[in-house]
Design an enzyme around this catalytic site. Sequence first.
Site, short mmCIF file in Angstrom:
data_model
loop_
_atom_site.label_atom_id
_atom_site.label_comp_id
_atom_site.label_asym_id
_atom_site.label_seq_id
_atom_site.Cartn_x
_atom_site.Cartn_y
_atom_site.Cartn_z
CB CYS A 1 -0.93 0.02 1.21
SG CYS A 1 -1.92 1.56 1.29
CG MET B 1 -5.12 2.38 -5.01
SD MET B 1 -6.10 2.80 -6.48
CE MET B 1 -5.46 1.60 -7.64
N GLY B 2 -1.38 4.89 -3.70
CA GLY B 2 0.01 5.33 -3.80
C GLY B 2 0.84 4.46 -4.70
#
Length: 392
Positions: free
Chosen positions: A104, A314-315
Amino acid sequence: MTHEPQIRIPATYMRGGTSKGVFFRWQDLPEAAQAPGAARDALLLRVIGSPDPYAKHTDGMGGGTSSTSKAVILSRSESPDHDVDYLFGQVSIDKAFVDWSGNCGNLSAAVGPFAISNGLVDTRRVPENGVATVRIWQANIGKTIVSHVPITNGEVQETGDFELDGVTFPAAKVPVEFMDPADGGGTIFPTGNRVDDLDVPGLGVLKATMINAGIPTIFVNAEAIGFTGTERQDDINGDPKALAMLESIRAAGAVRMGLIAHVDEALNRQHTPKVAFVARPADYIASSGKSVTAAEVDLLVRAVSMGKLHHAMMGTAAVAIGTAAAIPDTLVNLAAGGGDRTAVCFGHPSGTLRVGAEATRVDGAWQVVKAVMSRSARVLMEGWVRVPGDVF
């Protein structure tokens, strides 16, 4: 009838970037959950409140979305080149499994602050005032992440004036570097091509860029699947046909990338790969009501995570976007206008995000040394999380 009392486990609830999750020190977990396996998965599922057919996580710490059904386990690293080992679990909302197949990127921004505050980083590496550089080993994908954490009076600084679209309030900036973001084998393009013809059942052949950088990601052109790239969450998540189409693309791409052998296996690999669609710049209204103009961005990107359109980005997918934008002739690069790039600013449903990446070609193969972006992180709550004692 006897009832097992609840057990309590030290935990911290943190926001990192546009995600939040429950953070644990490895040594604080019950002994049965310190090793990978069924006991650990059962514990994290119960902590988050999954599986939940109502998709609300009312009886757990999750928030009923892919951005909020997350768990992190950290430990002091035994490697002299790293400070902390970081393991990430994406907890399924409606199914009884935890996906350990990827990282993540958003919560990566919270790892350094948590590690410093919880004694996992040598105090000699933390200045009284300034910036602490935390070297993180991302255990899911076997990669190094370098986090630059602001320190004030010997403690992690969490408040500040850095604004991140998709997060309501400003906070302290935490620059994060994702080193050598290609997959473990170093292959950025698993098919060997920057653009492939992807045969998707029910849709036909689509042009696709499939890349392993940050997280395995499949990029397609928005107009090829009937979108504009200006969509917000409700436009996609309220359309079952659109979600089914995007899942079909994801499953077909996963097979082509060698991540699964058959499309049916995609059901048990929800976290990876991601699927995203790109478009040239256009004016739109972000979910906050903020106007984003075409002149502000290089391209538009919308991405799906755990079967739903993400509210921001999302990173890890941002790393994939930055990497693909830096390599000529990918669909991402072409949507951004083509040519050589070392950074790109893209529009997402909540606003804009800038990510940098530098690509080089070595012996005919593309390589990216690192991708860089700024996020923020903040402790929301700390203490103990409680779960029924018979959870194992």
